[in-house]
Design an enzyme around this catalytic site. Structure first.
Site, PDB file in Angstrom:
ATOM      1  N   GLY A 204      -6.082  -9.958  13.053  1.00 15.19           N
ATOM      2  CA  GLY A 204      -4.691 -10.371  13.243  1.00 15.19           C
ATOM      3  C   GLY A 204      -4.269 -10.566  14.673  1.00 15.19           C
ATOM      4  O   GLY A 204      -3.107 -10.758  14.951  1.00 15.19           O
TER       5      GLY A 204
ATOM      6  N   SER B 104      -5.613  -8.327  17.154  1.00 18.84           N
ATOM      7  CA  SER B 104      -5.659  -7.005  17.779  1.00 18.84           C
ATOM      8  C   SER B 104      -6.433  -6.992  19.089  1.00 18.84           C
ATOM      9  O   SER B 104      -6.156  -6.158  19.965  1.00 18.84           O
ATOM     10  CB  SER B 104      -6.253  -5.979  16.815  1.00 18.84           C
ATOM     11  OG  SER B 104      -7.491  -6.436  16.307  1.00 18.84           O
TER      12      SER B 104
ATOM     13  N   SER C 150      -4.017  -0.041   8.901  1.00 21.60           N
ATOM     14  CA  SER C 150      -3.100  -0.165  10.041  1.00 21.60           C
ATOM     15  C   SER C 150      -3.545   0.732  11.181  1.00 21.60           C
ATOM     16  O   SER C 150      -2.737   1.412  11.820  1.00 21.60           O
ATOM     17  CB  SER C 150      -1.674   0.224   9.633  1.00 21.60           C
ATOM     18  OG  SER C 150      -1.284  -0.451   8.468  1.00 21.60           O
ATOM     19  N   ARG C 151      -4.835   0.749  11.451  1.00 26.50           N
ATOM     20  CA  ARG C 151      -5.340   1.751  12.377  1.00 26.50           C
ATOM     21  C   ARG C 151      -5.862   1.203  13.700  1.00 26.50           C
ATOM     22  O   ARG C 151      -6.166   1.970  14.603  1.00 26.50           O
ATOM     23  CB  ARG C 151      -6.471   2.548  11.697  1.00 26.50           C
ATOM     24  CG  ARG C 151      -7.701   1.699  11.355  1.00 26.50           C
ATOM     25  CD  ARG C 151      -8.819   2.591  10.855  1.00 26.50           C
ATOM     26  NE  ARG C 151      -9.252   3.466  11.925  1.00 26.50           N
ATOM     27  CZ  ARG C 151     -10.227   3.219  12.786  1.00 26.50           C
ATOM     28  NH1 ARG C 151     -10.911   2.094  12.685  1.00 26.50           N
ATOM     29  NH2 ARG C 151     -10.515   4.082  13.733  1.00 26.50           N
TER      30      ARG C 151
ATOM     31  N   GLY D 205       0.858   2.389  13.153  1.00 29.39           N
ATOM     32  CA  GLY D 205       0.228   1.237  12.537  1.00 29.39           C
ATOM     33  C   GLY D 205       1.286   0.298  11.977  1.00 29.39           C
ATOM     34  O   GLY D 205       2.298   0.744  11.453  1.00 29.39           O
ATOM     35  N   VAL D 206       1.029  -1.019  12.082  1.00 27.99           N
ATOM     36  CA  VAL D 206       2.035  -1.972  11.600  1.00 27.99           C
ATOM     37  C   VAL D 206       1.534  -2.891  10.511  1.00 27.99           C
ATOM     38  O   VAL D 206       2.320  -3.609   9.899  1.00 27.99           O
ATOM     39  CB  VAL D 206       2.558  -2.862  12.760  1.00 27.99           C
ATOM     40  CG1 VAL D 206       3.113  -2.026  13.875  1.00 27.99           C
ATOM     41  CG2 VAL D 206       1.471  -3.791  13.268  1.00 27.99           C
TER      42      VAL D 206
ATOM     43  N   GLU E  68       0.413  -2.866   7.391  1.00 24.32           N
ATOM     44  CA  GLU E  68       0.460  -2.850   5.919  1.00 24.32           C
ATOM     45  C   GLU E  68       1.822  -2.775   5.259  1.00 24.32           C
ATOM     46  O   GLU E  68       2.086  -3.483   4.282  1.00 24.32           O
ATOM     47  CB  GLU E  68      -0.376  -1.667   5.423  1.00 24.32           C
ATOM     48  CG  GLU E  68      -1.854  -1.851   5.676  1.00 24.32           C
ATOM     49  CD  GLU E  68      -2.613  -0.593   5.364  1.00 24.32           C
ATOM     50  OE1 GLU E  68      -3.250  -0.540   4.299  1.00 24.32           O
ATOM     51  OE2 GLU E  68      -2.545   0.356   6.171  1.00 24.32           O
TER      52      GLU E  68
END
Lengths: 95, 166, 770
Positions: C484, C486, C524-525, C716-717, C719
């Site tokens: 995404g 990251s 979300s880690r 974390g964002v 999920e």
């Protein structure tokens, strides 16, 4: 003495008690002490000398990656939970 | 198995010759024969648009075309969108607006959007959405893609040159 | 924080640089798994069961092997038998026996699409022709397609060895029962002024990534194998493939290609061991790519479910008791996310008396795999619509009710310790203050609905190295595949710590030999845990830079500081007096590394603690066509607590993407199986995901309640945004039509049927709509 919060389906071992006290310097010792008080409980939490893959332990609010080796303090609060993680159905924190 | 046949075509402004079996789709020819892997395979039934290329200026699903049908046509793929190392405004805006997350749908969207803007340089949001409805994205929810296309249209109108192959 | 400017504000974090892998992706150069080709490479295809439930009597591959161009055929006979119990493999608890059976069936097939054999040939077309020549004799068994059918006494048994502790030695389709209890349920309901009881059914849905599964396997004569594949976790692929192939983990190297979407569905394996097996048999690299039909038939969807919710409340809007019964489809093998669903369903609310019983049930459908906050969206569809009903009954604004009962720091969780610092109430407030909420919705057949959601987020293991190059630029190496954007955040964190421009830091996603163990990209880690490892690795590099400067200047390391990309002596007074050392940029210091000790690599590994859970609240306006039941989404706003947004554009992207998937889940997506258990919608025309014509721009409200467990406050964002939309849509549809939907998807035929029921004189039309 640490406080252990017992999962609902295992309270049959503790006479229905949700919160029980036990001793131990780490999770392994705590479970051993719980098993002494409530025989049969450990077989639902342990597999070999480690936690069952489906079981996670939180100590004082943190699911410690140490698992069975996670240290426990004088008055820690210990929860036994299903091992659940995001991104994959089953996740497990391990030393 | 039928013998391979020779296809002469024009891809991204260059005359190209390749050999393929009649049963191979244009997508397969681009990816496996010509090593142009920018066009992606998502569904092979023309539903996702990841394989979108321009065929004589029209956006089509290359998975629904046979390689032999490219004879005598002008094909444009994502590999031909930039002008050397100068990105097409659409490519630039996609980057600025963070319009890609995994990026697999991006080549298809870029080609469909190119066809749109070459046909309609001043689309409304609704017209953009309509033109891109054949391209599926599962990551972005389309928000930043639509914004990028509208922004690219604006910057192209104000005189930024586009790479427009024959 | 070391490395930032003295005023404490971030220079890079919070900005929106262009991602480092961006150009490659917009010009078509980035290599996804299916883009790889190697000299002498063969193509593989998989034979799949046409039956939902059957015994395999025999498999005859002789004719297929004779087809010119076919080089090898493999079946389960080519795989070792695996232990039939829950074990640790990588970061997942899996049953190796079930995993192996899912890769290639042995004695039984358990779903339409179940893999039985794999072929390698000189072209994918020849491989497909070869599949038709493999002769399989089946004894067809009755299919069991729903949790209802599976749990009935006398139901056909899918897995003869499956037992759950409560039924002793009795064969069963119920793999697991979870229960969470608190307080006194009976007393709780007695104290309620009213009780609402509803039953819900949610259909099975797929993650829907545009890129099908792929793998290229290369087996070497020395016994080492390499797998190139699109995956969310190279180390997971390695562990699981080794498990299935019966080899040591170190015999396999996995190179993660760019990945075209995963959402949890690519945290497991399907083709990878087959690619190695076929490569071993043929002596060539072998590539396998799933078709879309295979993706839908045979790769993990997420569970359909049946959920019963009973909630009691008092007239002032306090929820006093809740009872939940939930059963999720696990697919052919145990492991649905029902446990997680049970822990999420009431998570945003403090309820004194509750009991949740959750069942993991096998059915003749593909083995489910993780899908973005697994289990939580099903659960929220049930709980968040009942909450909406409670609000209506109390005459309260639904946001008001959520805030009144909402959890905050110190509130108990459904199970586990009390919450630490969280931002649920803040997401409700953010919606309350949004433009969207404060604008009037006018027009016929229109309605507005709101819902909230929760997800735990994960910590787990990550490794990182930060290398300082001879020109003073840096690279940051991690093992987290980037699905995404990251990797941009990894570069940004490194740049922030070292004080370098973000364009001087190159992020790399490495293979399993080149970086320390790293768990999957999921949960979300990545920004949380890999970000933590990156932060620490960058700090390690910073420390070494200060030590080298100290050597150069012959001062103590404690007297050196690093800021704004340069090292300097802390004692500015002596510098101003003309006695100190002028600052040195990292670029200049880099030229002195060889003479002061050699190259600098900062490194760190974490098994991350301090996970911060996430909450989201979503507001949706809809318009419903009264004649067709079609729902158009008019406007949508999602508020989410992200802790700290490292790269706001990609945080917004996660919020928008999850919301879009939730909308598809709520309105149109489902698996259609016929009465033989065969999947009828195996393409993207009939597995109907949202197109860009179906959605409006998605407004985002980033709420930042820093997570105290992370050095930068990150939560974390990825999920939680998928959790509220189905319920938010249901609540909006209610206000538009007067119909409370209790099933998903709320597709036109289903909604129309319910709407017609409500219209006087239209009952006969409702029946005709069936």
């Amino acid at each position: 003495m640490a406080t252990a919060i017992i999962p609902s389906l295992l309270r049959k071992f503790t006479n229905g008690e949700e919160r029980v006290t036990a001793r131990g310097r780490n999770v392994r010792e705590l479970i051993a002490d719980l098993n002494r008080q409530f025989p049969g409980l450990a077989s639902h939490l342990l597999e070999g000398d480690d936690l069952k893959p489906s079981v996670a332990v939180s100590v004082d609010g943190e699911i410690g990656p140490g698992g069975i080796m996670e240290p426990i303090g004088e008055s820690s609060e210990v929860h036994f939970l299903p091992a659940i993680g995001g991104g994959s159905d089953k996740a497990r924190r391990r030393a | 198995m039928a013998k391979k046949t020779l296809v002469e075509t024009n891809i991204n402004g260059e005359a190209v010759e390749f050999l393929c079996e009649p049963r191979q789709s244009l997508l397969e020819c681009l990816r496996d024969v010509l090593e142009l892997t920018g066009s992606k395979e998502g569904c092979l039934t023309g539903d996702c648009g990841a394989c979108s290329v321009l065929l004589d200026g029209r956006a089509v699903c290359s998975c629904l075309m046979l390689g032999v049908e490219a004879r005598g046509k002008n094909i444009r793929t994502v590999e031909g969108l930039a002008n050397g190392t100068t990105l097409h405004p659409l490519q630039q805006k996609f980057l600025e607006h963070a319009s890609l997350q995994c990026g697999i749908c991006t080549p298809g969207f870029l080609m469909s959007a190119t066809a749109l803007l070459e046909r309609n340089p001043n689309p409304t949001e609704a017209e953009v959405r309509y033109a891109l409805a054949g391209n599926l994205c599962r990551c972005t929810g389309y928000d930043k893609i639509v914004r990028a296309v509208l922004d690219a249209a604006k910057s192209m109108k104000s005189g930024v040159s586009t790479s427009r192959a024959a | 924080m070391e490395g930032t400017t003295s005023n404490g504000k971030f220079k890079v974090i919070g900005t929106r640089p262009i991602r480092h892998d961006g150009v490659d992706k917009v010009i078509g150069r980035a290599k996804y798994g299916a883009d790889y080709a190697f000299p002498g490479m063969l193509h593989g295809k998989v034979l799949r069961s046409p039956h939902a439930h059957a015994k395999i009597k025999s498999i005859n591959t002789a004719k297929a092997l004779k087809l010119p161009g076919v080089k090898a055929v493999v079946t389960a006979a080519d795989l070792p038998e695996a232990a039939n119990r829950l074990e640790q493999a990588g970061e997942m608890a899996i049953n190796p026996h079930h995993l192996s059976l899912n890769i290639l069936a042995r004695d039984k097939v358990l779903y339409d699409g179940h893999a039985i054999a794999a072929v390698a040939a000189t072209s994918p077309h020849i491989a497909e022709e070869a599949l038709k020549l493999i002769e399989v004799e089946y004894e067809v068994l009755p299919p069991v397609m729903t949790v209802d059918a599976a749990m009935k006494p006398g139901a056909p048994i899918l897995l003869p060895d499956l037992r759950n502790r409560e039924e002793g030695d009795k064969p069963t389709n119920v793999a697991q029962h979870y229960q969470f209890k608190r307080g006194d349920l009976e007393a709780g309901f007695k104290a309620a002024d009213f009780v609402i009881e509803r039953e819900f059914n949610t259909a099975m849905v797929h993650q829907g990534y545009i890129e099908p599964h792929n793998a290229v396997g290369i087996y070497n004569a020395d016994g080492q194998a390499t797998i190139y594949c699109s995956t969310q976790g190279a180390f997971e692929v390695r562990s699981l493939s080794a498990q299935v192939l019966g080899v040591a983990v170190g015999k396999i190297k996995v190179v993660p290609a760019e990945i075209g979407g995963g959402f949890g569905g690519k945290t497991t394996i399907y083709l990878e061991p087959l690619s190695v097996l076929l490569s071993k048999k043929t002596g060539h690299p072998v590539k396998l790519v799933m078709t879309r039909s295979e993706v839908l038939r045979a790769s993990g969807p997420t569970s359909g479910s049946q959920i019963k919710v009973k909630m009691g409340a008092t007239h002032d809007g306090k929820i006093v008791a809740a009872e939940v019964w939930m059963a999720y489809e696990a697919g052919a093998f145990p492991g649905s996310p029902v446990g997680a669903g049970a822990m999420c369903i009431l998570a945003p609310y403090t309820i004194e008396n509750l009991q949740i019983d959750a069942y993991d049930v096998v059915v003749n459908r593909p083995k489910t795999a993780a899908y973005r906050a697994p289990g939580a969206s099903n659960a929220a569809m049930a709980s968040e619509t009942v909450i909406d009903e409670i609000a209506e009954k109390c005459g309260m604004d639904p946001l008001e009710l959520r805030i009144k009962n909402g959890v905050h720091e110190g509130s108990p969780q459904v199970v586990g310790p009390p919450f630490k610092r969280i931002g649920f109430i803040e997401t409700c407030e953010a919606i309350r203050h949004s433009d969207h909420y404060n604008s009037k919705l006018t027009g016929a057949h229109r309605g507005r609905g709101v819902a909230s959601g929760f997800w735990f987020n994960a910590g787990m293991q990550s490794s990182a190295t930060v290398n300082i190059h001879t020109d003073g630029t840096a690279s940051v190496v991690t093992g987290s595949p980037d699905i995404g954007g990251s990797r941009a955040s990894m570069a940004m964190i490194t740049a922030e710590v070292l004080g370098l421009p973000v364009t001087d830091v190159r992020p790399v996603v490495a293979d399993t030999d080149s970086i320390g163990h790293t768990d999957v990209t999921g949960g979300s880690r990545v920004t949380f845990a890999t970000g933590m490892a990156v932060y620490e690795a960058a700090q390690d590099a910073a420390r070494q830079l200060r030590e080298r400067a100290a050597k150069v200047w012959e001062v103590k390391p404690e007297d050196v500081q690093l800021g704004d990309g340069a090292v300097s002596v802390k004692d500015t007074a002596s510098f101003e007096k003309g006695e100190g050392k002028p600052p040195m940029t990292i670029k200049e210091l880099a030229t002195k590394l060889a003479r002061t000790g050699g190259p600098i690599s900062g490194r760190a590994s974490v098994n991350a603690r301090g996970v911060g859970p996430a909450f989201a609240t979503t507001l949706i306006d809809v318009e419903v066509d009264p004649d067709t039941g079609k729902v158009q989404v008019l406007r949508c706003t999602v508020a989410q607590d992200v802790g700290k947004a490292i790269h706001p554009s990609y945080v917004e992207g996660q919020m928008q993407g999850g919301t879009a998937q939730g909308i598809g889940w709520g309105l149109n997506e489902e698996y259609f199986y016929d009465d033989k258990g065969v999947l009828r919608n195996t393409g993207l025309l009939d597995y109907r995901m949202p197109t860009c014509l179906d959605l409006p721009l998605i407004e985002t409200a980033i709420v930042e309640v820093p997570n105290p467990g992370h050095p930068l406050g990150v939560r974390g964002v990825g999920e939680v945004s998928i959790v509220p939309p189905p319920a938010a849509l249901a609540n909006a549809i209610y206000r538009a039509t007067g119909v409370r939907m209790t099933e998903t998807p709320m597709s036109p035929p289903r909604l129309l049927k319910e709407m017609l029921k409500k219209r006087p004189g239209e009952e006969s039309q409702s029946a005709a709509a069936d």
